[in-house]
Design a protein around this motif. Structure first.
Motif, PDB file in Angstrom:
ATOM      1  N   CYS A   1       0.812  -1.223   0.000  1.00  0.00           N
ATOM      2  CA  CYS A   1       0.000   0.000   0.000  1.00  0.00           C
ATOM      3  C   CYS A   1       0.847   1.276   0.000  1.00  0.00           C
ATOM      4  O   CYS A   1       1.770   1.413   0.784  1.00  0.00           O
ATOM      5  N   VAL A   2       0.528   2.188  -0.902  1.00  0.00           N
ATOM      6  CA  VAL A   2       1.219   3.482  -0.936  1.00  0.00           C
ATOM      7  C   VAL A   2       0.339   4.598  -0.364  1.00  0.00           C
ATOM      8  O   VAL A   2       0.627   5.775  -0.543  1.00  0.00           O
ATOM      9  N   ARG A   3      -0.760   4.216   0.314  1.00  0.00           N
ATOM     10  CA  ARG A   3      -1.642   5.142   1.012  1.00  0.00           C
ATOM     11  C   ARG A   3      -2.209   6.249   0.115  1.00  0.00           C
ATOM     12  O   ARG A   3      -2.170   7.419   0.445  1.00  0.00           O
ATOM     13  N   CYS A   4      -2.772   5.823  -0.998  1.00  0.00           N
ATOM     14  CA  CYS A   4      -3.356   6.806  -1.910  1.00  0.00           C
ATOM     15  C   CYS A   4      -4.825   7.077  -1.599  1.00  0.00           C
ATOM     16  O   CYS A   4      -5.393   8.055  -2.054  1.00  0.00           O
TER      17      CYS A   4
ATOM     18  N   ALA B   1      -7.343   5.617  -2.814  1.00  0.00           N
ATOM     19  CA  ALA B   1      -8.248   5.366  -3.944  1.00  0.00           C
ATOM     20  C   ALA B   1      -9.275   4.287  -3.582  1.00  0.00           C
ATOM     21  O   ALA B   1     -10.449   4.386  -3.946  1.00  0.00           O
ATOM     22  N   CYS B   2      -8.848   3.280  -2.843  1.00  0.00           N
ATOM     23  CA  CYS B   2      -9.783   2.206  -2.481  1.00  0.00           C
ATOM     24  C   CYS B   2     -10.903   2.746  -1.598  1.00  0.00           C
ATOM     25  O   CYS B   2     -12.049   2.322  -1.701  1.00  0.00           O
TER      26      CYS B   2
ATOM     27  N   ILE C   1      -8.535  -0.892   2.869  1.00  0.00           N
ATOM     28  CA  ILE C   1      -7.217  -1.376   3.285  1.00  0.00           C
ATOM     29  C   ILE C   1      -7.082  -1.306   4.805  1.00  0.00           C
ATOM     30  O   ILE C   1      -6.419  -2.135   5.416  1.00  0.00           O
TER      31      ILE C   1
ATOM     32  N   CYS D   1      -6.692  -0.104  -7.141  1.00  0.00           N
ATOM     33  CA  CYS D   1      -5.443  -0.084  -6.362  1.00  0.00           C
ATOM     34  C   CYS D   1      -4.223  -0.009  -7.287  1.00  0.00           C
ATOM     35  O   CYS D   1      -4.022  -0.865  -8.129  1.00  0.00           O
ATOM     36  N   PRO D   2      -3.406   1.031  -7.126  1.00  0.00           N
ATOM     37  CA  PRO D   2      -2.279   1.215  -8.051  1.00  0.00           C
ATOM     38  C   PRO D   2      -1.185   0.175  -7.870  1.00  0.00           C
ATOM     39  O   PRO D   2      -0.321   0.059  -8.746  1.00  0.00           O
ATOM     40  N   VAL D   3      -1.192  -0.568  -6.766  1.00  0.00           N
ATOM     41  CA  VAL D   3      -0.177  -1.611  -6.589  1.00  0.00           C
ATOM     42  C   VAL D   3      -0.824  -2.993  -6.535  1.00  0.00           C
ATOM     43  O   VAL D   3      -0.245  -3.955  -6.039  1.00  0.00           O
TER      44      VAL D   3
ATOM     45  N   ILE E   1      -3.286  -4.590  -4.964  1.00  0.00           N
ATOM     46  CA  ILE E   1      -3.575  -5.406  -3.783  1.00  0.00           C
ATOM     47  C   ILE E   1      -4.970  -6.005  -3.950  1.00  0.00           C
ATOM     48  O   ILE E   1      -5.928  -5.282  -4.232  1.00  0.00           O
TER      49      ILE E   1
ATOM     50  N   ILE F   1      -7.678  -6.668  -2.356  1.00  0.00           N
ATOM     51  CA  ILE F   1      -8.295  -6.372  -1.056  1.00  0.00           C
ATOM     52  C   ILE F   1      -9.474  -7.310  -0.743  1.00  0.00           C
ATOM     53  O   ILE F   1      -9.543  -7.856   0.361  1.00  0.00           O
TER      54      ILE F   1
HETATM   55  S1  SF4 Z   1      -5.835   1.712  -3.351  1.00  0.00           S
HETATM   56 FE1  SF4 Z   1      -4.163   0.321  -2.818  1.00  0.00          FE
HETATM   57  S2  SF4 Z   1      -2.410   1.646  -2.497  1.00  0.00           S
HETATM   58 FE2  SF4 Z   1      -4.199   2.984  -2.469  1.00  0.00          FE
HETATM   59  S3  SF4 Z   1      -4.734   3.120  -0.282  1.00  0.00           S
HETATM   60 FE3  SF4 Z   1      -5.937   1.460  -1.128  1.00  0.00          FE
HETATM   61  S4  SF4 Z   1      -4.684  -0.369  -0.768  1.00  0.00           S
HETATM   62 FE4  SF4 Z   1      -3.353   1.397  -0.503  1.00  0.00          FE
END
Ligand code: SF4
Lengths: 213, 495
Positions: free
Chosen positions: B328-331, B333-334, B357, B390-392, B394, B396
């Motif tokens: 997670c890069v704490r964006c 978006a989720c 997340i 999720c940009p990476v 995950i 979820i």
């Molecule tokens: S979308 Fe992915 S990277 Fe962004 S806050 Fe949620 S889990 Fe983290």
């Protein structure tokens, strides 16, 4: 056991067998703009212009021979009387100023003086067309970070050959050991869209002067 | 990322969570009752969804970037010990000092000690997502240090009362709440006496106040979105620019970041600096991005401290499936696509942050023994929207299901079976044989129709009432699928 040891031990225990597994990073993403986006240099400059403007910044264009006139005109339009300039700003940039006093930063200029100024003129290290970003690295013509943070108006001179297409190109050009400030328009406070408010820290007016040599 | 409402609003505010966390459904009820908050959350989430989609869709290589982002984060996590040691070495060589905090209390203690060592009685904070997690503001206040948060939303929330504002205060609504904001901002010691109530003047008053705080700061605490192991570079993305001021003006800078914020190399930023801003605020690039490596003579702070925070992150790492959550890069978006979050906001998820997340990470760290933590994996409809954005990459929903399994597993081991388990066991008995099942369905449907009002059932009787705590149940139709199947015409090979 120190916390350092404890944390590293926890990490190693947590990973167990998996620890040290290498992961190949597939780098199939684009490093440059596509041929369609950037057929010529002029396309890159045009994209930069459009995207800086989309960030509520003003854009002006100048040729190498009328750079000084354009700087003077921008400051005149702001009614700027006293401005800050990095000590190593090329002398020619400010040669046409009329009635504007430029305070050269010696590294000693105090906050109070800076706060009393109407603006700051700098160059930049790199500019990014795809994102409408200018990056300052404290190198030539840029000065300390404080200089471009405190005054409320920032005029940034960008030479066309400093504009790269993409973020990967910018990252490759920049030197991580320098303190970098990536600026994409003035700061914003508040929520998205309708709830966005003017505010935040850093110059509220950003003007970019693109010099095509 | 911080500043604004996303990359922005991730800066959470101070104060540890004092009491045992309530169950998600109970905590959410407060947020649900706050209609102003709900309206703001909904409007922001909708705007951010649109912006994110446009920003991601505009790039022809978004999927390739996500795939690279996933791999960069996995490489980091599977070699985390090595990258942390490398980071420590590079930061130290560049003139910074590295400190390790095994838990929240140690982190708060470390930061407090570092502040006190400067001899200053005041500190500004900017963009510190970990502040609430480690109870930073309370710890500093107890040590007699005055804390000045410089995020706009936090300032307004504070003026509104209480030293411990909401988890992620919604940005002030200058256009809507003018009268109230005027009243709040007039409380600032340096507010102009005749503060008008137009939005621009109010925003300017807040800005000028924060600016004076930031420009006179001698010590600042900030966060970091990324830490580059190879070079020791710290990276902070934001909208408001208060972080930019905080890493520039003071003599001493204390940066607090989770051990999971490390990335291997400088060139990895070419991926992350595209994924994060576009996902967080829908910006092509965040308005202000600062990167700094140790200290630079003649420019910026003379002293840099980096506090590396574990506080349960290694527990997440230890779960082979759950480990992916640390990508997670704490964006956020989720969170912005989550139908549950849109209605509740951060608060009900607890101090580690909210959204899908948060519902994964908190139970992974804290375990699922307590009812509050066990309830989090159920605070989702498993609609899958979060995994798509999720940009990476995950997964979820997959992790939430994994955790629900863990919840059931932990309940099974209890000496006294939970009501749910008793129900599941009796359901297993009922469904085990066709006749029993059909009889049960028929009688169930009859009872259910008796309970319903206007086709909805708001509260199931007895223990079943748990299920309707957070949702209405549609009343079953008079004739069920089985009845229809038997009664359907079978002639002529009709389908
Ligand atoms: S979308 Fe992915 S990277 Fe962004 S806050 Fe949620 S889990 Fe983290």
């Amino acid at each position: 056991m120190s916390s350092r040891e404890r944390i590293l031990r926890r990490v190693r225990d947590a990973l167990g067998e998996a620890r040290g597994t290498g992961v190949d990073v597939p780098r199939g993403y684009r490093r440059r703009l596509t041929a369609a986006e950037a057929a010529t240099r002029a396309d890159v400059v045009a994209m930069f212009t459009e995207r800086v403007a989309a960030r509520r910044a003003t854009v002006r264009h100048a040729g190498a021979d009328d750079l000084a006139t354009s700087v003077a005109a921008a400051l005149w339009a702001r009614a700027a009387r006293r401005i800050a300039a990095p000590a190593d700003l090329p002398f020619g940039w400010l040669s046409e100023l009329d009635g504007v006093h430029a305070v050269a930063d010696t590294g000693l200029t105090d906050l109070e003086t800076l706060q009393g100024l109407d603006g700051v003129v700098t160059g930049c290290a790199v500019a990014i067309a795809q994102t409408g970003t200018i990056v300052l690295d404290g190198g030539r013509a840029q000065g300390r970070r404080l200089l471009s943070l405190v005054p409320d108006y920032h005029l940034c001179v960008v030479h066309a050959d400093q504009i790269v297409g993409t973020v990967p190109e910018a990252v490759a050009r920049l030197r991580p050991e320098r303190p970098l400030t990536w600026i994409s328009g003035p700061p914003v406070a508040g929520g998205p869209e309708a709830r966005r408010a003017e505010g935040g820290q850093g110059p509220r007016s950003l003007e970019v002067l693109i010099v095509e040599d | 990322m911080t500043g604004g409402s996303s990359a922005g609003g991730r800066d959470s505010s101070a104060g540890p969570v004092p009491l045992p966390m309530p169950k998600f459904a109970a905590a959410a009820r407060t947020a649900l009752a706050d209609t102003g908050l709900r309206r703001d959350l909904r409007a922001d989430a909708a705007a951010l969804r649109r912006r994110r989609e446009a920003a991601a869709g505009e790039l022809g290589d978004w999927q390739e970037l996500r795939e690279a982002g996933r791999a960069i984060r996995d490489e980091t996590l599977l070699n985390l010990d090595a990258y942390l040691e490398r980071l420590e070495k590079s930061v130290t060589e560049a003139g910074g000092a590295v400190h390790w905090a095994a838990d929240a209390a140690e982190a708060a203690r470390l930061v407090t000690g570092l502040v006190r060592a400067t001899g200053q009685g005041e500190v500004v904070t900017a963009a510190v997502p970990a502040a609430r997690e480690i109870g930073l503001h309370d710890a500093l206040a107890e040590a007699g240090v005055t804390v000045h948060p410089t995020d706009l939303a936090e300032l307004v929330a504070r003026l509104g009362g209480g030293r411990r504002p909401a988890a992620r205060p919604a940005p002030p609504a200058f256009h809507r709440d003018r009268a109230r904001l005027r009243e709040l901002l007039a409380r600032l010691p340096d507010a102009p006496p005749d503060l008008p109530d137009d939005p621009a003047a109010l925003a300017a008053a807040a800005r000028d106040h924060l600016r004076r705080r930031l420009l006179s700061a001698r010590v600042a605490v900030c966060g970091a979105d990324f830490m580059v192991a190879d070079t020791g570079t710290l990276v902070l993305l934001e909208s408001e620019g208060n972080g930019r001021a905080a890493v520039t003006v003071p003599d001493t800078l204390i940066c607090v970041a989770g051990i999971d914020a490390v990335v291997p190399t400088w060139s990895d930023l070419e991926v992350l600096l595209q994924l994060l801003p576009r996902s967080a605020t829908g910006d092509r690039m965040s308005p202000a991005v600062s990167t700094w490596t140790g200290v630079t003579p003649g420019d910026g702070p003379r002293e840099l401290h980096l506090v590396l925070l574990d506080n349960g992150r290694t527990a997440v790492l230890a779960d082979e499936a759950g480990r992916a959550a640390l990508r997670c890069v704490r964006c956020s978006a989720c969170a912005h696509v989550c139908p549950v979050y849109e209605r509740t906001g951060d608060e009900p998820y607890g101090p580690r942050g909210g959204g899908p997340i948060g519902a994964v990470v908190t139970p992974l760290v804290e375990g699922v023994e307590s009812a509050a933590h066990a309830s989090l994996p159920y605070a989702s409809t498993l609609c899958g929207a979060c995994a798509d954005v999720c940009p990476v990459k995950i997964d979820i929903p997959g992790l939430l299901v994994h955790l629900r399994g863990a919840v059931v597993e932990s309940r099974r081991r209890r000496p006294v079976p939970t009501p749910e388990l008793v129900m599941m066991r009796s359901a297993a008995w009922t469904m085990g044989e066709q006749g029993r099942y059909e009889a049960a369905l028929r009688s169930g449907a009859r009872w259910a129709r008796l309970l319903s009002r206007g086709g909805r059932i708001r509260r199931l009787p007895g223990l079943l009432g748990k299920w309707t705590e957070a949702r209405d149940l549609p009343a079953p139709p008079a004739g069920g699928f089985r009845g229809w199947w038997r009664a359907r015409p079978r002639s002529g090979g009709a389908r």
